[in-house]
Scaffold this active site. Sequence first.
Site, short mmCIF file in Angstrom:
data_model
loop_
_atom_site.label_atom_id
_atom_site.label_comp_id
_atom_site.label_asym_id
_atom_site.label_seq_id
_atom_site.Cartn_x
_atom_site.Cartn_y
_atom_site.Cartn_z
N CYS A 110 6.61 31.38 34.36
CA CYS A 110 7.77 31.80 33.59
C CYS A 110 9.05 31.22 34.19
O CYS A 110 9.29 31.35 35.39
CB CYS A 110 7.83 33.33 33.60
SG CYS A 110 9.33 33.96 32.84
N CYS A 119 10.66 40.94 34.28
CA CYS A 119 11.21 39.59 34.15
C CYS A 119 12.65 39.69 33.63
O CYS A 119 12.90 40.32 32.60
CB CYS A 119 10.35 38.80 33.17
SG CYS A 119 11.07 37.25 32.66
N TYR A 124 -6.61 1.92 6.17
CA TYR A 124 -5.71 0.83 5.75
C TYR A 124 -5.67 -0.38 6.67
O TYR A 124 -5.03 -1.37 6.33
CB TYR A 124 -4.30 1.36 5.50
CG TYR A 124 -3.73 2.18 6.65
CD1 TYR A 124 -3.55 3.54 6.50
CD2 TYR A 124 -3.38 1.59 7.84
CE1 TYR A 124 -3.03 4.29 7.53
CE2 TYR A 124 -2.87 2.33 8.87
CZ TYR A 124 -2.70 3.68 8.71
OH TYR A 124 -2.18 4.43 9.73
N CYS A 135 4.78 35.85 29.26
CA CYS A 135 5.04 36.27 30.62
C CYS A 135 4.75 37.77 30.61
O CYS A 135 5.32 38.52 29.81
CB CYS A 135 6.50 36.02 30.98
SG CYS A 135 7.06 36.96 32.39
N CYS A 180 11.17 34.33 35.77
CA CYS A 180 10.75 35.13 36.92
C CYS A 180 9.65 34.50 37.75
O CYS A 180 9.28 34.99 38.81
CB CYS A 180 10.31 36.52 36.47
SG CYS A 180 8.72 36.49 35.58
N GLU A 195 0.85 -1.20 0.00
CA GLU A 195 0.00 0.00 0.00
C GLU A 195 0.88 1.24 0.00
O GLU A 195 2.03 1.18 0.42
CB GLU A 195 -0.87 0.03 1.27
CG GLU A 195 -1.84 -1.13 1.36
CD GLU A 195 -2.43 -1.28 2.76
OE1 GLU A 195 -2.08 -0.49 3.66
OE2 GLU A 195 -3.23 -2.21 2.95
N LYS A 254 10.87 3.33 2.71
CA LYS A 254 10.87 4.80 2.63
C LYS A 254 11.57 5.24 1.35
O LYS A 254 12.59 4.70 0.98
CB LYS A 254 11.60 5.38 3.85
CG LYS A 254 10.96 4.97 5.18
CD LYS A 254 9.85 5.89 5.58
CE LYS A 254 10.43 7.13 6.20
NZ LYS A 254 9.41 7.95 6.84
N ASP A 265 1.49 10.37 3.78
CA ASP A 265 2.12 11.24 4.78
C ASP A 265 1.08 12.22 5.30
O ASP A 265 0.97 13.34 4.83
CB ASP A 265 3.28 11.98 4.10
CG ASP A 265 4.23 12.56 5.13
OD1 ASP A 265 4.10 12.21 6.33
OD2 ASP A 265 5.08 13.37 4.74
S1 IVH Z 1 0.10 0.16 8.72
C1 IVH Z 1 0.55 -1.88 12.66
N1 IVH Z 1 -0.44 1.25 6.39
O1 IVH Z 1 2.67 5.26 8.78
C2 IVH Z 1 0.26 -1.27 11.36
N2 IVH Z 1 0.47 2.65 8.07
O2 IVH Z 1 5.30 4.98 10.26
C3 IVH Z 1 0.81 0.05 11.30
N3 IVH Z 1 0.75 5.00 7.38
O3 IVH Z 1 1.49 5.55 12.05
C4 IVH Z 1 0.39 0.94 10.26
N4 IVH Z 1 -0.06 4.76 5.34
O4 IVH Z 1 0.14 6.67 10.27
C5 IVH Z 1 0.04 1.46 7.63
N5 IVH Z 1 -1.01 2.04 4.29
C6 IVH Z 1 -0.53 2.28 5.52
C7 IVH Z 1 -0.09 3.56 5.94
C8 IVH Z 1 0.42 3.70 7.22
C9 IVH Z 1 0.45 5.61 6.22
C10 IVH Z 1 1.35 5.68 8.56
C11 IVH Z 1 0.62 5.43 9.83
C12 IVH Z 1 1.64 4.95 10.81
C13 IVH Z 1 2.93 5.36 10.15
C14 IVH Z 1 4.06 4.42 10.56
#
Ligand code: IVH
Length: 690
Positions: free
Chosen positions: A424, A445, A227, A440, A427, A122, A331, A126
């Site tokens: 603060c 201060c 997802y 503050c 102060c 998938e 990534k 972001d």
């Molecule tokens: S699966 C245990 N699927 O990525 C399963 N996460 O770095 C965990 N995210 O916090 C998540 N798209 O916010 C999954 N297709 C996708 C995703 C996804 C974005 C984000 C999600 C998670 C972060 C992890």
Amino acid sequence: MPSSNTSSNLTPEQARREIDQLSEKLNRYQYEYHVLSRPSVSDREYDRLFDRLLELEKEFPKAKRADSPTQRVGSDLTHELPEVRHTIPVLSLDKAYTAEDLQAWIVKTIKNAGRTLSFVVEEKIDGASIVLYYEEGLLARAVTRGNGLVGNEVTANVKTIRTVPLRLTRPETVAVRGEIFLPRSLFERINADQETPYANPRNLAAGTLRRVKSADVAAIPLDILIYEGYFSSPPQTHVEVLEQLERLGFKLNPDTAVFSEQQEIDRIDKRHPGWTTGGLAEITAYLELARKRRRERDYEIDGLVLKVNELPPRESLGFTGHHPRWAIAFKFEAPEAESVVENIEVQVGRTGRITPVARIKPVLLSGSTISNATLHNQDYVDLLELAIGDRVSVSKRGDVIPAVERVVEKNEQGNTTWKMPDSCPSCGSTLSRQGAHQFCSNQQCPDQIRGRIRFFAGRNQMDIDNLGPETLEVLIERGLVRDVQDLYSFDPQALLDLPGFGEKKVQLIREGLHKSKRRSYRNVLVSLGIPDIGQKAVELLVEGGYRDIDSLLKAAESRDPDTFTRIHGIGEKIARTLIEALNNPEVRRRIEALKNAGLCFSEELPVEPESLPQSFSGQTWCVTGSFENFKPRELAMEEVKRRGGRVTSGVTSKTTHLLAGPGGGSKLEKARELGVQIVAEAEFLKLLVS
Ligand code: IVH
């Protein structure tokens, strides 16, 4: 047609029936429009039914349903974001940055599972991670990820997102995970109107989700993709989970890929013609393809997620405290720079504004070592859900100020989201909130005073030579300077007792102070450090007729913002700040003291009774070129006159001195011919103080 009735003709029972019918109809229309992109009624018809429902709900509030489509427009009531405990483990993902690492992970995972596996790929969107909890088909709670155990409840806000079902097609009790995001095409346009613009669509989405008025959230077209689903009796595969989620009315990412054996592929090809399928050997090629087309998407993706399709092996593979062993994120790019937040400290600015700063373990980022990163304010910390000990990704915004972009891994000590102290740090005064920031309000201060003095003496303000931050620190520490105005009344002679201060240095400080008295009225006004009153505002004020401090003080006394807002470019906010500052007794005392010290508080040069030594008497001066401290250069000639000298516009046989700066032309030549003494700016300044 019931909607031709005026609502008041209805009995409560009739109203309830109509509300039920309308709610169901409108929810179906919303789903068709937003999730399926296949509307079955005209916008006009939709609006008509919607207005009718609003009207009925207003008159019969008890009959309003928990899944009422009218909640999509949000409310103006403010609500809190209480902390709630998750009932599912909200884990993160392990990461791989290269195709080789990913291949190795696949091999390892198959080996650990001890059987053949298929995989789902998938997009990793972001955005802001969210968990939706449904009880018997109704959306009960929407909770941010938080630290994985506890998150913030943002239900009313999430209900405004059209693609989030308020009621499922079946009375299922289920938790789902998804990503809330703002389409890229809308980001720039919406961000332009934000009080504090966000660096990227993800932060704007996360920030919006945390707004206290759901009506504000409804104004931003957030979207969601789901997802993961957590059913009480789960099916056998992730593909089936996705199918069930789709049937329940959730919006899923159409760009899903499955890599499996031929038999399974045939089945999926039939059911999901839009999905990509292939054998395990084809995964790597697909990753490359998906990476290439990421720019075509109207949302940001920072990678792909590879997940084991079969659920029973997921169980046996299990979890670490941080991530499941059955999924990994691939990534696209190595992150900006990662480090750990060792502490969060707060800084007090000269206006009293409190800024949290993350002290991070030093890390190298595009050529320099970063150990501090600004966190702006509590809202920013909240939206990052940042705690001490978290591993974070840092960037250099506009290549200068390092900023924490996001949390990449929660701390293991169980620290929760960092909270600003109530008082603060400098102060101890109680802090108060104005807009997005804490302040503050104690003018005395120590950190504020320090900031004020530094600002006053600094480069673009009074620009006091030989009084840099270090010297100022000594003056402050020794108690010689307790506030801005003391700069002109302390005795520099007292510095001679201190290490590092010789006669020469002390004389230079004196000269610096003396010279600063010639800074223009406009400079002096900016140097006072009144919030929002910078160079531009001062220019507007002067051009608007406030050519000296007395007229300004008098105008402020009326406490009528209109006296300032009549000037084009001066808004309500600036006017109010100015009025408040100029009526503050502390500020008034400061202005008075600075005036007595001889600072320039008028556009016109002060016509003081001359008490200066008449050291220029008998001399005739002329000026040519441009000068750093005399703009316009006629100001220099005023100094000559104040000391008993005469001035002429051209060099003649009577001229005794020519003050010459860069750019001087024919006058300079003439002076040389006539043997007139030529004086440079630095030398002239010395003559003024001697
Ligand atoms: S699966 C245990 N699927 O990525 C399963 N996460 O770095 C965990 N995210 O916090 C998540 N798209 O916010 C999954 N297709 C996708 C995703 C996804 C974005 C984000 C999600 C998670 C972060 C992890």
